[in-house]
Design an enzyme around this catalytic site. Structure first.
Site, PDB file in Angstrom:
ATOM      1  N   HIS A  74      30.615  81.819   5.492  1.00  0.00           N
ATOM      2  CA  HIS A  74      30.559  82.481   7.092  1.00  0.00           C
ATOM      3  C   HIS A  74      29.873  83.569   6.930  1.00  0.00           C
ATOM      4  O   HIS A  74      30.577  84.400   6.086  1.00  0.00           O
ATOM      5  CB  HIS A  74      31.725  82.164   7.921  1.00  0.00           C
ATOM      6  CG  HIS A  74      32.458  80.789   7.916  1.00  0.00           C
ATOM      7  ND1 HIS A  74      31.708  79.810   8.783  1.00  0.00           N
ATOM      8  CD2 HIS A  74      33.316  80.156   7.447  1.00  0.00           C
ATOM      9  CE1 HIS A  74      32.299  78.710   8.792  1.00  0.00           C
ATOM     10  NE2 HIS A  74      33.399  78.960   7.901  1.00  0.00           N
TER      11      HIS A  74
ATOM     12  N   CYS B 269      25.303  82.168   8.173  1.00  0.00           N
ATOM     13  CA  CYS B 269      24.435  82.648   9.489  1.00  0.00           C
ATOM     14  C   CYS B 269      23.841  83.928   9.188  1.00  0.00           C
ATOM     15  O   CYS B 269      24.487  84.774   8.737  1.00  0.00           O
ATOM     16  CB  CYS B 269      25.383  82.607  10.673  1.00  0.00           C
ATOM     17  SG  CYS B 269      25.991  80.835  10.990  1.00  0.00           S
TER      18      CYS B 269
END
Length: 263
Positions: A16, A58
């Site tokens: 993440h 991301c």
């Protein structure tokens, strides 16, 4: 990491992330500057020749925005402001099995073997927005070689060439000890090639000879007591089995004891 100036290093980061950071369990973060500093230290210490950094998070491309070290190729699954998405959800487990970027990468490598002529340019050309829902990105601003000249096997599944070094036979069983082996093994091996072993066999002082020879060879002397185990090579090139040697010592002791009793 046991790499040197001749090593091609692959660094794969997945998890993440956000703008110039990656999270670890929502408690710690890896910042873009941390990545840049770590690679710079590797360069200064001679820990790589070429380095390929793969980021799958991301806003992945922001994680290598601070890198200035030479000979570094960076690739990312998404641009700033974009998310990286998962793929193939398992309804029984309730989790996704793989990420879209990883799935495309593995699909490419299913067609590649260790003798392939594929290059990084071929790999970089497979990533499509229609599959990932994000834009693939790469940075070669710190790399001066065309990607079409960089084989995939420079970083993935290559065959290493091994150069054999001169050997030094050990006296421990049938094992072979290379010259850069542990000092204890090298001490015993060095003792086997000296005249001290041969000249002191009759008096039963083989361990002392091993210590003496090992010291001359530049190794710390061993303090272990006992008779050398395994075949010992003599000065004339013959092999004296340690079992025979122990038997002779025992025989000499018995003969001496018998002579004493007769008196």
């Amino acid at each position: 990491m046991l790499s040197d100036r001749g090593s091609n290093v692959l660094v794969y980061i997945s998890g993440h992330g956000g703008n110039e950071f990656m999270k670890f369990q929502d408690t710690q973060e890896l910042m873009a500057q941390d990545v840049a500093d770590a690679i710079q230290q590797m360069y200064e210490k001679g820990r790589y020749r070429e380095l390929l950094l793969v980021v799958e998070t991301c806003q992945a491309a922001t994680l290598y925005s601070k890198i200035r070290s030479p000979n570094v190729i960076a690739m990312a699954s998404s641009l700033k402001g974009e998310s990286s998405y998962s793929y193939l959800t398992d309804t029984d487990v309730g989790l996704s099995l793989i990420d879209r970027f990883t799935w495309q990468t593995l699909d490419f490598f299913e067609k590649v073997d260790i003798h392939s002529n594929m290059t990084l340019a071929d790999l970089f050309s497979i990533y499509r927005y229609e599959v990932m829902d994000s834009h693939f990105h790469y940075d070669v601003s710190n790399y001066n070689k065309p990607l079409g000249q960089v084989p995939i096997t420079s970083f993935f599944g290559s065959v290493s060439r091994v150069q054999q070094t001169p050997e030094l036979r050990s006296t421990v069983g049938n094992a072979t000890c290379i010259r850069d082996c542990a000092p204890e093994a090298a001490t015993v091996a060095a003792a086997a090639s000296t005249q001290d072993i041969t000249s002191n066999m009759a008096t039963g002082t083989a361990p002392r000879a091993a210590v003496k020879a090992g010291s001359r060879a530049g190794h710390a002397p061993t303090t272990a007591a006992g008779v050398a185990v395994g075949p010992v090579r003599s000065e004339l090139g013959g092999v004296v089995d340690s079992g025979v040697y122990i038997g002779l010592v025992v025989l000499m002791f018995v003969v001496g004891l018998a002579s004493t009793l007769k008196r």
